[in-house]
Scaffold this active site. Structure first.
Site, PDB file in Angstrom:
ATOM      1  N   GLU A  37       0.835  -1.204   0.000  1.00  0.00           N
ATOM      2  CA  GLU A  37       0.000   0.000   0.000  1.00  0.00           C
ATOM      3  C   GLU A  37       0.874   1.259   0.000  1.00  0.00           C
ATOM      4  O   GLU A  37       1.849   1.334   0.762  1.00  0.00           O
ATOM      5  CB  GLU A  37      -0.904   0.021   1.243  1.00  0.00           C
ATOM      6  CG  GLU A  37      -1.925   1.151   1.180  1.00  0.00           C
ATOM      7  CD  GLU A  37      -2.831   1.196   2.405  1.00  0.00           C
ATOM      8  OE1 GLU A  37      -4.012   1.566   2.259  1.00  0.00           O
ATOM      9  OE2 GLU A  37      -2.353   0.871   3.507  1.00  0.00           O
ATOM     10  N   MET A 172      -0.086  -2.854   8.722  1.00  0.00           N
ATOM     11  CA  MET A 172      -0.714  -2.937   7.402  1.00  0.00           C
ATOM     12  C   MET A 172      -1.728  -4.062   7.386  1.00  0.00           C
ATOM     13  O   MET A 172      -1.431  -5.188   7.788  1.00  0.00           O
ATOM     14  CB  MET A 172       0.363  -3.157   6.325  1.00  0.00           C
ATOM     15  CG  MET A 172      -0.188  -3.338   4.925  1.00  0.00           C
ATOM     16  SD  MET A 172      -1.130  -1.891   4.376  1.00  0.00           S
ATOM     17  CE  MET A 172      -2.303  -2.678   3.270  1.00  0.00           C
ATOM     18  N   GLU A 207      -6.457  -2.365  12.558  1.00  0.00           N
ATOM     19  CA  GLU A 207      -6.129  -3.206  11.403  1.00  0.00           C
ATOM     20  C   GLU A 207      -7.199  -4.262  11.158  1.00  0.00           C
ATOM     21  O   GLU A 207      -7.514  -4.578  10.000  1.00  0.00           O
ATOM     22  CB  GLU A 207      -4.760  -3.862  11.600  1.00  0.00           C
ATOM     23  CG  GLU A 207      -3.608  -2.889  11.768  1.00  0.00           C
ATOM     24  CD  GLU A 207      -3.546  -1.827  10.689  1.00  0.00           C
ATOM     25  OE1 GLU A 207      -3.823  -2.144   9.512  1.00  0.00           O
ATOM     26  OE2 GLU A 207      -3.228  -0.674  11.024  1.00  0.00           O
ATOM     27  N   GLU A 229      -9.571   4.607   6.228  1.00  0.00           N
ATOM     28  CA  GLU A 229      -8.816   4.980   7.422  1.00  0.00           C
ATOM     29  C   GLU A 229      -9.662   5.696   8.467  1.00  0.00           C
ATOM     30  O   GLU A 229      -9.461   5.502   9.666  1.00  0.00           O
ATOM     31  CB  GLU A 229      -7.603   5.829   7.030  1.00  0.00           C
ATOM     32  CG  GLU A 229      -6.633   5.126   6.089  1.00  0.00           C
ATOM     33  CD  GLU A 229      -6.068   3.828   6.664  1.00  0.00           C
ATOM     34  OE1 GLU A 229      -6.283   3.543   7.859  1.00  0.00           O
ATOM     35  OE2 GLU A 229      -5.409   3.096   5.908  1.00  0.00           O
TER      36      GLU A 229
END
Length: 760
Positions: A37, A172, A207, A229
């Site tokens: 990403e 991530m 996450e 996000e």
């Protein structure tokens, strides 16, 4: 389409398919890790590397037989050929390229099964399996919480979380194979404190939220990054609040996320939540407090307006409708409208498509009427009536008065209005607007209203989250020139008897901003004396040693009180800190950072070397960072230069370079040295961070953002005009605006603060 050949590089830039260094009994070894990403999958395999171009992925890896290989899906087949083995992983669901992950290394593992039957594993460095147990328990319970909340089961058969030695971000969300910095996943019972546990719990929850928001339903393009996000930030806090109700997460949210978003969004150089981006560098730059924190704040705002049940139902509609596909912001608004009956798009477009937010000027024009005027808030103080003041925000304003059992919603739809007050608010002793701090705006009260609210703070009639929000607004308004800084400092006096950690945490940040801007003024020592007085009672009350039955938040409050008493050089607290440094191994984990810093600052070279030895010998990475950051408190130039040289040696991982640079740059002397070091070695900086413009921007800002003069702003601007920083342009623009804003604040209120201190 078949591709005959493709060649990639196993690089050392923490992007694409890269190598991460670790050691086993002193022997240096390497693992191979992916971080794709936003746009680095193309480094590892040929692909259409955009979020809307989804596919299924079948991955096979050929690796040494003595190494573990992991992928998004469980292994389905393994063939051994001598010293090598080939592992074929199951085919993934349809998903975006940036979520593909695979890695090869050596690990210990702990595992469990959720109540829904999902196998969950935490992979740790060798010998550290026990340090993965806290994250495993949080992850298992969080996955079950989300399954219930979203009404959609986690769609993969297993979920692995892996601690990586070298990692540019915090973590991530690769689907089924989530990767983390060690500090974001591992908890050592001997050296990890409450603050470490809070970080691990939140990062894991964030996450795992992405397994639905981002992975199952993905934004159409990076313009809608906030759908990933912002939601993961909001619902991550929701999950942590569910698991750890004693942590008072939503008051903490106002300090950790809401305040960060408002600080950045008070700059002209901020950007809308939905922002057009066209290149990889532009995409990287919007992984910031707007996409994460402002996104989360406006989600909390609309949830408050619609009601949590209607909001939850709308999220379930959104996820079910768009699962395995892509979505845009309007798709979310449509789902929430269906669940609530409210025209959400007309209410929320102004908050996502426009930069900034308003300040509401409030005054009672009579006992039953509130006069409110709004304009864009800029920390420079240039918001009202200027070129940037074109937006009119529709604001739902929760209001609270002493006798109320619940908040009353007031509405502001125009630039200015007289709002009739209901009987429950009229003629009240005090009136708090934005009660609960759910509205993304600031409030500037009339002198009379503010004085009454300060009395309510002193008597603890205001709820903690409103006490936090009140001082945060007053200090921000002081920086912007809406009120004098002396008024903010007088407001701080009302908090001397405060007992809640999140309130103290935000107040301490507010006071530190004043102390920083005035740090090179002739009367800075007088200001420090005033600030010592603010923190002295709570420091004395809590003492140094834990008390039976105290809460986690009491532990954090003790660390904060002592840290600030040391920052403002309380002599008795300094003496005690230096004495306790001699028995550092027995220090409570949350007290170690301030004690280490104090030892370095006041203990001459032998203390510096003692802390450096701690850094070199520490096994736990959180403990290493405490020692590394403490070295930046060194009082003389020789030692500060030693820290800078050490930072770019093999002793400090690339992912950690930010920490010592920020620590050195925290003092005027260190800032000047770090700035000169940057200029002298700029090509080295560019080379080291050519694969991570995100880290480069963060580092450049940490070195330069502390300057407090127009001359320094001009100097910084001239340097980067002659020496561009690719991928960090937006960050530098924001840094320059911040420097000039602080310089204007100092010039405007220098005499005001001088007069205030003379009265003490």
């Amino acid at each position: 389409m078949a591709i005959a050949s493709f060649e990639g590089v196993l690089n050392d830039q923490m992007a694409g398919f890269y190598r991460s260094r670790y050691s086993v009994e002193g022997e240096e070894r390497f693992m191979a890790v992916t971080q794709f990403e936003p746009t680095d999958a193309r480094r590892a395999f040929p692909c259409w590397d955009e979020p809307s171009l989804k596919a299924t992925f079948s991955v096979s890896l050929t690796v040494p037989t003595n190494r573990t290989a992991l992928g998004n899906m469980p292994a389905e087949e393994e063939q051994v050929n001598g010293d090598l083995k080939t592992i074929r992983f199951g085919r993934t669901p349809i998903m975006s390229t940036y979520l593909v992950a695979f890695l090869v290394g050596e690990f210990d593992v702990v595992e469990d099964v959720t109540k829904e039957g999902v196998v969950m594993k935490v992979y740790t460095p060798l010998g550290k399996a026990d340090q993965g147990k806290f994250a495993l328990e949080v992850g298992k319970n969080t996955l079950s919480f989300y399954t219930d909340y979203f009404a959609i089961p986690y769609p993969l058969p297993c979920l692995a979380m892996v601690a990586i030695s070298d990692f540019s971000a915090g973590a991530m969300e690769n689907w089924g194979l989530v990767t983390y910095r060690e500090t974001a996943l591992l908890i050592d019972s001997a050296t990890s404190g409450v603050s470490n546990k809070q970080r691990v719990a939140y990062v894991v929850a964030h996450e795992l939220a992405h397994q639905w928001f981002g992975n199952l339903v993905t934004m159409e393009w990076w313009k809608e990054l906030w759908l990933n996000e912002g939601f993961a930030t909001w619902v991550g806090n929701l999950a942590v609040d569910h698991l750890f109700p004693a942590w008072d997460i939503w008051t903490k949210f106002s300090s950790d996320y809401f305040a960060r978003a408002q600080q950045l969004d008070s700059l002209r150089s901020s950007h809308p939540i939905e922002v057009e981006v066209y290149s990889s560098d532009e995409i990287n730059e919007i992984f910031d407090a707007i996409s994460y924190c402002k996104g989360a704040a406006i989600i909390r705002m609309i949830a408050s307006v619609l009601g949590l049940d209607a909001f939850k139902k709308g999220l379930q509609i959104y996820l079910k409708r768009h699962q395995y596909g892509n979505a845009v912001t309007d798709d979310l608004w449509q789902a929430l409208q269906e669940s609530s009956g409210v025209d959400v798009k007309s209410l929320m477009d102004v908050w996502t498509k426009h930069t900034g937010y308003p300040v509401l000027h409030a005054a009672l024009s009579s006992a039953t009427t509130l006069h409110v005027r709004q304009h864009r808030f800029l920390s420079s103080g240039e918001g009202e009536g200027g070129e940037d003041d074109k937006t009119i925000w529709r604001c739902s304003v929760p209001a609270l008065a002493p006798s109320q059992q619940s908040m009353v919603q007031l509405e502001l739809k125009d630039r200015e209005a007289d709002i009739p007050l209901p009987a429950s608010l009229a003629s009240a002793d005090w009136l708090k607007l934005n009660a609960g701090q759910s509205g993304f705006f600031r409030v500037a009260y009339s002198d009379e209203m503010l004085a009454k609210l300060c009395t309510a703070v002193e008597s603890a009639q205001l709820p903690p989250i409103d006490r936090l929000g009140l001082q945060g607004d007053v200090f921000a308004l002081a920086k912007a020139g809406v009120v004098p800084t002396s008024r903010a400092l007088r407001t701080a006096r009302a908090y001397v008897n405060e007992c809640k950690y999140p309130v103290w945490s935000d107040l301490a940040a507010s006071l530190h901003k004043v102390a920083h801007v005035w740090s090179e003024e002739p009367n800075s020592s007088q200001l420090s004396a005033f600030l010592r007085g603010i923190f002295a009672p709570i420091t004395a009350q809590l003492g140094w040693d834990a008390k039976e039955g105290e809460s986690d938040l009491d532990v954090l409050l003790r660390a904060l009180a002592i840290s600030n008493s040391l920052r403002y050089e309380n002599p008795e607290v300094i003496t005690e800190a230096r004495a306790r440094f001699s028995q550092a191994s027995s220090l409570a984990a949350d007290l170690r950072s301030p004690v280490y810093r104090t030892a370095v600052k006041f203990g001459a070279k032998h203390a510096f070397e003692a802390v450096r030895a701690m850094y070199r010998s520490a096994e736990n990475h959180s403990e290493k960072l405490r020692a590394l950051q403490a070295l930046g408190a060194a009082p003389d130039e020789e030692l500060l230069r030693a820290v800078l040289d050490m930072t770019f040696s093999d002793e400090v991982r690339l992912q950690d370079v930010f920490y010592p640079l920020a620590a050195v740059s925290a003092s005027p002397k260190g800032r000047a040295l770090a700035w000169q070091y940057l200029q002298d070695n700029y090509e080295m900086f560019l080379e080291r961070f050519k694969g991570s413009s995100f880290l480069l921007g963060r580092i450049l800002s940490s070195i330069t953002s502390g300057f407090v003069s127009f001359e320094k702003a001009d100097e910084v601007e001239a340097f980067f005009k002659a020496h561009p920083a690719p991928g960090a342009e937006r960050s530098l623009e924001q840094t320059l605006e911040s420097i000039r804003g602080n310089a204007a604040w100092l010039e405007r209120d220098r005499q005001d603060v001088r007069a205030f201190l003379a009265e003490l």
